[in-house]
Scaffold this active site. Structure first.
Site, short mmCIF file in Angstrom:
data_model
loop_
_atom_site.label_atom_id
_atom_site.label_comp_id
_atom_site.label_asym_id
_atom_site.label_seq_id
_atom_site.Cartn_x
_atom_site.Cartn_y
_atom_site.Cartn_z
N HIS A 157 25.17 -10.99 -22.01
CA HIS A 157 25.83 -9.98 -22.74
C HIS A 157 25.36 -10.21 -24.28
CE1 HIS A 157 29.03 -9.08 -19.73
NE2 HIS A 157 28.08 -8.29 -19.79
N LYS A 163 30.92 -10.39 -2.47
CA LYS A 163 31.66 -9.99 -3.48
C LYS A 163 32.95 -9.65 -2.92
CE LYS A 163 32.57 -7.37 -7.44
NZ LYS A 163 32.04 -6.31 -8.36
N GLU A 223 40.73 -10.34 -11.67
CA GLU A 223 40.23 -11.41 -12.32
C GLU A 223 41.23 -12.12 -13.41
OE1 GLU A 223 36.48 -10.32 -14.06
OE2 GLU A 223 36.84 -11.66 -15.59
N ARG A 277 37.53 -14.76 -10.02
CA ARG A 277 36.59 -13.75 -10.06
C ARG A 277 35.60 -13.81 -11.33
NH1 ARG A 277 37.68 -7.21 -8.88
NH2 ARG A 277 35.81 -6.25 -9.68
N ARG A 295 47.59 11.17 -11.92
CA ARG A 295 48.28 9.75 -11.69
C ARG A 295 47.34 9.24 -10.50
NH1 ARG A 295 53.41 12.13 -12.87
NH2 ARG A 295 53.81 11.64 -15.02
N ASN A 355 30.77 -13.82 -13.61
CA ASN A 355 30.04 -13.90 -14.98
C ASN A 355 29.08 -14.70 -15.19
OD1 ASN A 355 31.85 -11.99 -15.71
ND2 ASN A 355 33.53 -13.28 -16.48
N HIS A 394 20.36 -4.27 -18.10
CA HIS A 394 21.38 -5.61 -17.81
C HIS A 394 21.05 -6.70 -17.02
CE1 HIS A 394 25.35 -7.06 -17.36
NE2 HIS A 394 25.21 -6.94 -15.90
N LYS A 425 36.68 -2.20 -10.29
CA LYS A 425 36.71 -2.36 -11.85
C LYS A 425 36.08 -0.87 -12.13
CE LYS A 425 36.33 -6.94 -13.31
NZ LYS A 425 35.40 -7.99 -14.04
N HIS A 460 26.15 -14.03 -17.30
CA HIS A 460 26.59 -12.93 -18.12
C HIS A 460 26.93 -13.12 -19.58
CE1 HIS A 460 26.42 -11.10 -14.38
NE2 HIS A 460 26.63 -9.96 -14.78
N GLU A 493 21.13 -9.61 -10.11
CA GLU A 493 22.62 -9.92 -9.54
C GLU A 493 22.44 -10.19 -8.02
OE1 GLU A 493 25.25 -9.42 -11.29
OE2 GLU A 493 24.54 -8.11 -13.17
P1 NAD Z 1 22.62 3.51 -14.07
O1 NAD Z 1 24.16 3.96 -13.39
O2 NAD Z 1 22.56 3.85 -15.61
O3 NAD Z 1 21.52 3.81 -12.98
C1 NAD Z 1 20.24 3.48 -13.43
C2 NAD Z 1 19.00 4.42 -13.71
O4 NAD Z 1 18.72 4.74 -12.36
C3 NAD Z 1 19.83 5.89 -14.32
O5 NAD Z 1 18.87 6.68 -14.79
C4 NAD Z 1 20.15 6.64 -12.80
O6 NAD Z 1 20.04 8.06 -13.01
C5 NAD Z 1 18.89 6.38 -12.06
N1 NAD Z 1 19.38 6.33 -10.58
C6 NAD Z 1 20.19 5.96 -10.01
N2 NAD Z 1 20.15 6.10 -8.56
C7 NAD Z 1 18.77 6.46 -8.41
C8 NAD Z 1 18.13 6.66 -7.24
N3 NAD Z 1 18.48 6.34 -6.03
N4 NAD Z 1 16.76 7.08 -7.32
C9 NAD Z 1 16.42 7.15 -8.73
N5 NAD Z 1 16.87 7.10 -9.82
C10 NAD Z 1 18.32 6.62 -9.70
O7 NAD Z 1 22.76 1.89 -13.88
P2 NAD Z 1 23.51 0.69 -12.83
O8 NAD Z 1 22.59 -0.54 -13.27
O9 NAD Z 1 23.63 1.17 -11.68
O10 NAD Z 1 24.87 0.73 -13.44
C11 NAD Z 1 25.02 0.13 -14.83
C12 NAD Z 1 26.54 0.36 -15.32
O11 NAD Z 1 27.52 -0.43 -14.18
C13 NAD Z 1 27.00 0.08 -16.44
O12 NAD Z 1 27.76 0.87 -17.20
C14 NAD Z 1 27.73 -1.37 -16.24
O13 NAD Z 1 28.71 -1.56 -17.26
C15 NAD Z 1 28.41 -0.86 -14.82
N6 NAD Z 1 28.99 -2.09 -14.26
C16 NAD Z 1 29.96 -2.04 -13.54
C17 NAD Z 1 30.44 -3.04 -12.79
C18 NAD Z 1 31.78 -2.98 -12.02
O14 NAD Z 1 32.24 -3.88 -11.67
N7 NAD Z 1 32.69 -1.82 -12.16
C19 NAD Z 1 29.74 -3.97 -12.40
C20 NAD Z 1 28.57 -4.25 -13.08
C21 NAD Z 1 28.05 -3.20 -13.80
N1 GLY Z 2 30.90 -7.16 -12.00
C1 GLY Z 2 31.87 -8.08 -12.15
C2 GLY Z 2 33.18 -7.84 -11.43
O1 GLY Z 2 33.48 -7.14 -10.61
O2 GLY Z 2 34.08 -8.67 -11.43
#
Ligand code: NAD
Ligand code: GLY
Length: 356
Positions: free
Chosen positions: A252, A227, A237, A241, A121, A245, A265, A143, A248, A185
């Site tokens: 998307h 942020k 949100e 917040r 939990r 987007n 992305h 998130k 986006h 971003e």
């Molecule tokens: P990712 O986590 O897939 O990382 C991208 C690539 O880089 C991967 O292959 C990873 O293994 C590699 N990598 C990571 N750090 C590294 C480093 N220091 N050196 C070498 N390689 C490295 O992608 P991302 O762009 O970090 O994240 C995308 C994800 O984030 C999506 O699932 C998306 O939905 C999510 N997201 C979440 C939020 C949120 O608010 N929670 C916001 C935006 C995106």
């Molecule tokens: N990445 C969008 C949010 O955190 O709201």
């Protein structure tokens, strides 16, 4: 080391931003009074690069870390690998006094965050983001979640971390394309919230592209602060917040129409931001000079600026209609009024496509 506070009352937490600060993980965690048994969740790529340093730091501070490794890739941000993480945490005897530490990009951060939100939990979460996108966006604000075959991020929870530790030195090993996608971003943050940041990016872009330490730390810290302010204003949100987007909605739609295989992305968001600025211009909310400044900065990063010509308008509109944020065929669209200022407009998907 710079500290940005996310002022969320009893869920407040610091974001530590620095160059070479990964080794502080253990001492920062010790300050929170967590129990000894903690889980470090990471993927195979990041494990090869940063796991030893993270584990050594935790061990030095008296922790007994259990390492949980998932495969690399968005396709593993799913229920099966979440179950794997739960199983390993149970096997390792992580209890409610422990913590889950996400060492990686947004994929590891989102999945680990959801595990921490639900395991027993809820146990404490620490975010150690290693991509630019994760350092300035996904690790902040709580998130968390996983994908479902029916759509991205359909299952999730809000779970604020105890702290975020962003070491910009980790970005040196990031594939160039991932780093530049993260810059989209960063540009978004300046475009919607901070004209001064945007001007700094225009002036210092070559150093930022070369990952020079001082401008990079400054940019990451500033984006984290912005942020944090948005999250404090609207944690779950319910309104404001959604400003994040910007770019986006169209981004998307492009990602979904290209099966998430053509664009990263951030690349799709880059196209989406330029398109959103054009929509804003057509609606009379901003001038041509604003569109040009945004397009020029995106282009100087080597990011794409044009919606691919083979994507039909009808297909784009349909993809937007099926976005989980669309309501009755209309979207709360983020328009640009100028660099650093925005307004929300409820627009039909067809109108958005017509004005792009
Ligand atoms: P990712 O986590 O897939 O990382 C991208 C690539 O880089 C991967 O292959 C990873 O293994 C590699 N990598 C990571 N750090 C590294 C480093 N220091 N050196 C070498 N390689 C490295 O992608 P991302 O762009 O970090 O994240 C995308 C994800 O984030 C999506 O699932 C998306 O939905 C999510 N997201 C979440 C939020 C949120 O608010 N929670 C916001 C935006 C995106
Ligand atoms: N990445 C969008 C949010 O955190 O709201």
């Amino acid at each position: 080391m710079e500290v940005v506070d996310v002022e969320l009352g009893d869920r407040a937490y610091p974001i530590y931003v620095g160059a070479g600060c990964l080794g502080d993980l253990g001492s920062r965690l010790a300050e929170t009074g967590r129990g000894k048994r903690v889980a470090v969740v990471t993927n195979s790529t990041i494990a090869n690069l940063y796991l030893d340093d993270a584990v050594a730091s935790l061990t030095r501070s008296g922790f007994d870390p259990a390492v949980i490794q998932i495969p690399d890739g968005e396709e593993h941000k799913n229920l099966a690998w979440l179950a794997f993480v739960y199983d390993r945490m149970i096997d390792a005897g992580v209890d409610r006094g422990g913590a889950a530490i996400a060492l990686g990009g947004g994929v590891v951060g989102d999945l680990t965050g959801f595990a921490a939100a639900t395991y027993l939990r809820g146990i404490d979460l620490v975010q150690v983001p290693t991509t630019l996108l994760a350092q300035i966006d996904s690790s902040i604000g709580g998130k968390t979640g996983i994908n479902h075959p029916a759509g991205k991020n359909l299952l999730g929870a809000f779970k604020q971390p105890r702290f975020v530790l962003a070491d910009v030195e980790c970005l040196r090993t990031l594939p160039r394309r991932e780093y530049v996608a993260g810059l989209a971003e960063v540009i978004k943050t300046g475009a919607i919230l901070d004209a001064e940041l945007f001007a700094f990016l225009e002036a210092e872009l070559s150093g930022i592209l070369r990952q020079e330490r001082d401008p990079l730390v400054r940019v990451v810290r500033r984006c984290c602060r912005l942020k944090a302010l948005v999250v404090v204003e609207d944690e779950t949100e319910s309104g404001y917040r959604a400003i994040l987007n910007f770019g986006h909605t169209i981004g998307h739609a492009i990602e979904s129409l290209t099966d998430y295989t053509t664009y990263l992305h951030g690349e799709a968001v880059a196209i989406g931001m330029v398109a959103a600025a054009r929509v804003s211009r057509r609606l009379g909310y901003c001038d041509e000079a604003t569109v040009r400044r945004l397009t020029t900065l995106v282009d100087r990063c080597g990011l794409p600026t044009e919606v691919p010509s083979d994507l039909g308008r009808d297909a784009l509109a349909l993809a937007m209609r099926t976005d989980k944020k669309a309501l009755g065929g209309a979207i709360k669209f983020v328009c640009l009024e100028g660099i650093g200022t925005t307004r929300f407009e409820r627009l039909s998907c067809e109108d958005i496509v017509r004005y792009v």
